[in-house]
Scaffold this motif. Structure first.
Motif, PDB file in Angstrom:
ATOM      1  N   SER A   3     -13.305  -0.472  69.931  1.00 59.07           N
ATOM      2  CA  SER A   3     -12.307  -1.533  70.037  1.00 59.07           C
ATOM      3  C   SER A   3     -12.903  -2.859  69.595  1.00 59.07           C
ATOM      4  N   GLU A  51     -16.811  -1.306  73.625  1.00 55.71           N
ATOM      5  CA  GLU A  51     -16.331   0.014  74.024  1.00 55.71           C
ATOM      6  C   GLU A  51     -16.567   0.210  75.518  1.00 55.71           C
ATOM      7  N   VAL A  53     -14.374   0.144  77.893  1.00 51.86           N
ATOM      8  CA  VAL A  53     -13.294  -0.410  78.714  1.00 51.86           C
ATOM      9  C   VAL A  53     -12.032  -0.505  77.864  1.00 51.86           C
ATOM     10  N   GLU A  54     -10.883  -0.521  78.518  1.00 49.16           N
ATOM     11  CA  GLU A  54      -9.614  -0.577  77.810  1.00 49.16           C
ATOM     12  C   GLU A  54      -9.325  -1.995  77.307  1.00 49.16           C
ATOM     13  N   SER A  57      -7.633  -4.394  79.748  1.00 55.85           N
ATOM     14  CA  SER A  57      -8.524  -4.960  80.765  1.00 55.85           C
ATOM     15  C   SER A  57      -9.329  -6.116  80.198  1.00 55.85           C
ATOM     16  N   GLN A  76      -7.911  -4.852  70.819  1.00 57.21           N
ATOM     17  CA  GLN A  76      -7.172  -3.719  70.274  1.00 57.21           C
ATOM     18  C   GLN A  76      -8.138  -2.663  69.759  1.00 57.21           C
ATOM     19  N   PRO A  77      -7.659  -1.437  69.565  1.00 59.68           N
ATOM     20  CA  PRO A  77      -8.507  -0.412  68.953  1.00 59.68           C
ATOM     21  C   PRO A  77      -8.921  -0.840  67.545  1.00 59.68           C
TER      22      PRO A  77
END
Length: 297
Positions: A3, A51, A53-54, A57, A76-77
């Motif tokens: 991300s 990376e 974590v979302e 978040s 974002q990804p």
């Protein structure tokens, strides 16, 4: 890294290395693994890969850390970040003005029409019905007023760079507006887009008839236009970027893979996954990982 966090300032020189350090600390504080920063525009925009974590978040944590600062951020990804379709609203997005309001002001109808426009853009009243009501008030006005309004068309800063840079990298670009095609065609040519779609004002002789041709290009039609354009190109909505400011843009923004509220009305900013409150339209290029030295005009 899976991300990426992008931070964008409104003006060149507003960001320094301490902003990168603060962002890195914020990511580390929520347990992210963090990569090296990439300056997309020195002093104005940078990427920070991460990376573990979302993205949601990360945005919550970083918005709190930078609360009150005049900057935009998004997580974002990293995969499929650059989009191959751009669908943009026209008024208060690609151009600076609301042209129906300008027409009303020239005709002396501003006090009647402008409040309806503002309520519609905030999502307080139905878009299609409000458009019919506003256009009905224009009945009998000479069509020569449309030419006067056309002279007021002015591109929002960053609009040409956004469109021409994405086109240079193979994207299809379209202006999809709840406004009128007598103006979108002009704006499309000015900014260099591939296509425009909008509503049509009925004319009787040399005056406005006070009607809009049906069906009205409403919020649902904006969404369906995006899906149609994507399907014609063999891509999905995830491959599209969309940008707009009003409540009538919400379905389109929520459908696109990169849906951005541009200085959006409160309902729009709350509903969109991404938003640009401070940067100009080049912010949408930074969100896709473009470097400023590669922008086209």
């Amino acid at each position: 890294m899976q991300s990426v966090l992008t931070i964008i300032a409104a003006a060149p020189g507003a960001l320094r290395d301490d902003a990168v350090a603060a962002a890195r600390d914020g990511l580390l504080g929520i347990g992210a693994a963090v990569g090296a920063a990439d300056w997309l525009a020195p002093g104005q925009a940078f990427d920070l890969p991460f990376e573990t974590v979302e993205p949601a978040s990360v945005e919550r944590a970083l918005r709190e850390r930078f609360k009150g600062a005049p900057l935009d951020l998004a997580a974002q990804p990293a995969q499929n970040r650059r989009k191959t379709l751009l669908v943009a609203d026209m008024e208060s997005t690609i151009i600076t003005r609301e042209l129906l309001n300008e027409l009303a002001a020239i005709a002396g109808l501003g006090p009647k029409i402008i409040p309806i426009t503002e309520r519609s853009m905030r999502g307080e009243i139905d878009f299609s019905q409000s458009l019919r009501e506003r256009v009905a008030l224009l009945r009998g006005l000479p069509i020569s007023l449309l030419d006067q309004v056309a002279t007021l068309i002015e591109l929002t800063p960053g609009a040409r760079a956004l469109v021409q840079t994405m086109r240079a990298h193979g994207a299809y670009t379209a202006l999809v507006s709840g406004g009128f095609d007598c103006f979108t065609g002009l704006a499309r040519k000015l900014v260099g887009m591939d296509e425009d779609r909008a509503n049509h004002l009925a004319i009787e002789g040399s005056v406005l008839a006070g009607r809009v041709s049906e069906p009205i290009l409403d919020p649902a039609a904006k969404k369906s236009s995006l899906l149609e354009m994507a399907a014609l190109r063999g891509i999905t909505a995830a491959d599209a970027a969309a940008i707009g400011d009003g409540a009538n843009d919400i379905p389109m923004l929520q459908t696109a893979g990169l849906g951005v509220a541009f200085r959006g009305k409160p309902a729009t900013a709350a509903a969109a996954r991404f938003r640009l409150d401070h940067a100009d339209l080049t912010g949408l290029l930074y969100l896709q990982g473009y470097h400023a030295n590669g922008f086209r005009e």
